[in-house]
Design an enzyme around this catalytic site. Sequence first.
Site, PDB file in Angstrom:
ATOM      1  N   ASN A  13       0.864  -1.184   0.000  1.00 38.81           N
ATOM      2  CA  ASN A  13       0.000   0.000   0.000  1.00 38.81           C
ATOM      3  C   ASN A  13       0.897   1.229   0.000  1.00 38.81           C
ATOM      4  OD1 ASN A  13      -1.763   2.066   0.486  1.00 38.81           O
ATOM      5  ND2 ASN A  13      -2.454   1.347   2.495  1.00 38.81           N
TER       6      ASN A  13
ATOM      7  N   LYS B 201       0.093   4.247  -0.279  1.00 33.99           N
ATOM      8  CA  LYS B 201      -0.582   5.431   0.291  1.00 33.99           C
ATOM      9  C   LYS B 201      -0.396   6.633  -0.647  1.00 33.99           C
ATOM     10  CE  LYS B 201      -0.252   3.237   4.727  1.00 33.99           C
ATOM     11  NZ  LYS B 201      -0.191   3.324   6.168  1.00 33.99           N
TER      12      LYS B 201
ATOM     13  N   HIS C 248      -9.529   0.948   4.787  1.00 28.04           N
ATOM     14  CA  HIS C 248      -8.261   1.147   5.492  1.00 28.04           C
ATOM     15  C   HIS C 248      -8.499   2.059   6.699  1.00 28.04           C
ATOM     16  CE1 HIS C 248      -4.208   2.435   6.434  1.00 28.04           C
ATOM     17  NE2 HIS C 248      -3.806   1.346   5.817  1.00 28.04           N
TER      18      HIS C 248
ATOM     19  N   GLU D  87      -6.958   4.474   7.834  1.00 24.94           N
ATOM     20  CA  GLU D  87      -6.783   5.914   7.589  1.00 24.94           C
ATOM     21  C   GLU D  87      -8.041   6.515   6.962  1.00 24.94           C
ATOM     22  OE1 GLU D  87      -3.063   5.472   5.518  1.00 24.94           O
ATOM     23  OE2 GLU D  87      -2.145   4.902   7.425  1.00 24.94           O
TER      24      GLU D  87
ATOM     25  N   GLU E 172      -5.175  -4.969  10.508  1.00 31.92           N
ATOM     26  CA  GLU E 172      -4.167  -3.938  10.729  1.00 31.92           C
ATOM     27  C   GLU E 172      -4.477  -3.193  12.027  1.00 31.92           C
ATOM     28  OE1 GLU E 172      -2.140  -2.686   6.841  1.00 31.92           O
ATOM     29  OE2 GLU E 172      -3.971  -1.528   6.947  1.00 31.92           O
TER      30      GLU E 172
ATOM     31  N   GLY F 179       2.641   2.348  10.826  1.00 29.90           N
ATOM     32  CA  GLY F 179       3.624   3.430  10.719  1.00 29.90           C
ATOM     33  C   GLY F 179       4.324   3.785  12.013  1.00 29.90           C
TER      34      GLY F 179
ATOM     35  N   SER G 100       3.553  -2.044  10.305  1.00 25.24           N
ATOM     36  CA  SER G 100       5.004  -2.092  10.562  1.00 25.24           C
ATOM     37  C   SER G 100       5.646  -3.423  10.176  1.00 25.24           C
ATOM     38  CB  SER G 100       5.294  -1.738  12.025  1.00 25.24           C
ATOM     39  OG  SER G 100       4.900  -0.411  12.304  1.00 25.24           O
TER      40      SER G 100
HETATM   41  P1  13P Z   1       3.121   0.469   7.646  1.00 25.85           P
HETATM   42  O1  13P Z   1       3.643  -0.834   7.041  1.00 25.85           O
HETATM   43  O2  13P Z   1       3.858   1.672   7.141  1.00 25.85           O
HETATM   44  O3  13P Z   1       3.023   0.377   9.129  1.00 25.85           O
HETATM   45  O4  13P Z   1       1.625   0.650   7.087  1.00 25.85           O
HETATM   46  C1  13P Z   1       0.732  -0.395   7.185  1.00 25.85           C
HETATM   47  C2  13P Z   1      -0.475  -0.075   6.406  1.00 25.85           C
HETATM   48  O5  13P Z   1      -1.246   0.801   6.770  1.00 25.85           O
HETATM   49  C3  13P Z   1      -0.720  -0.833   5.177  1.00 25.85           C
HETATM   50  O6  13P Z   1      -2.018  -0.642   4.706  1.00 25.85           O
END
Ligand code: 13P
Length: 251
Positions: free
Chosen positions: A10, A12, A99, A101, A169, A175, A213
């Site tokens: 992903n 982003k 997701h 976010e 997740e 992150g 992560s």
């Molecule tokens: P990270 O791997 O940067 O923690 O992000 C995970 C994520 O949100 C994947 O959709």
Amino acid sequence: MAPRPLIAGNWKMHLTLVEAGKLVDALGALMLEAPDKPACDIVVCPPFTLLAPLSIACQKYGFGLGGQDCHAEEMGAFTGNVAAPMLADIGCSHVIVGHSERRSLQGETDAMVKAKAEAALAAGLVAIVCVGETEAGRDSGKAEEIVVGQLLASLPQGATAGNTVIAYEPVWAIGTGRTPSVEQVAAMHKAIRTALAGPVAEAAGMRILYGGSVKPGNARELLAVENVDGALVGGASLVPADFWAICTSCT
Ligand code: 13P
């Protein structure tokens, strides 16, 4: 039999057209040069602007291509949105929905996520449905209850092992460099598998990804956990060597 793992990147809201081309070509070169191909399917999920330009390269290297979101409607007056059939039209195979976010920053509810996932299925895409508890949710001791609730309310009607992937997740692991313990991951993935057995006929074959992560240093350990059928990777998916190392951690 456990499903073949899936590693999805992903991206982003990152990368220009030139950077994205370089990243996919670097991954493609690793794929072409590898004497033993990774024991997983690989999907990249760039921002909308990069999907069409990357479509042919992804096809060439055998990578799936996924959007990071889609609208629940097939078409219409929805300024700024992208419909699932539009993603399919430019060569996407997958789309991420729900997701964390988007749930937290765009106010997406389980019902909205479910509607988007159903639109994805109707367009012939594989929906990657994300669920996960917040840090407060984890601290409450009710993480499994929260995630299973989200899962059952977000799962599209008609979900099968072939058209739907679940991504667990934990919000506090995204992150942050923090990950749950393997015991916590195992317990959550087992709870998800058990919950899927109600609405999904072939629940044992549905992929349940872990995300949050995932890095080359912890991928092997996380991917070896029972009921972990791959990973949804954020930051590390922007670094070809790191993403590749995660893909080759699948056994
Ligand atoms: P990270 O791997 O940067 O923690 O992000 C995970 C994520 O949100 C994947 O959709």
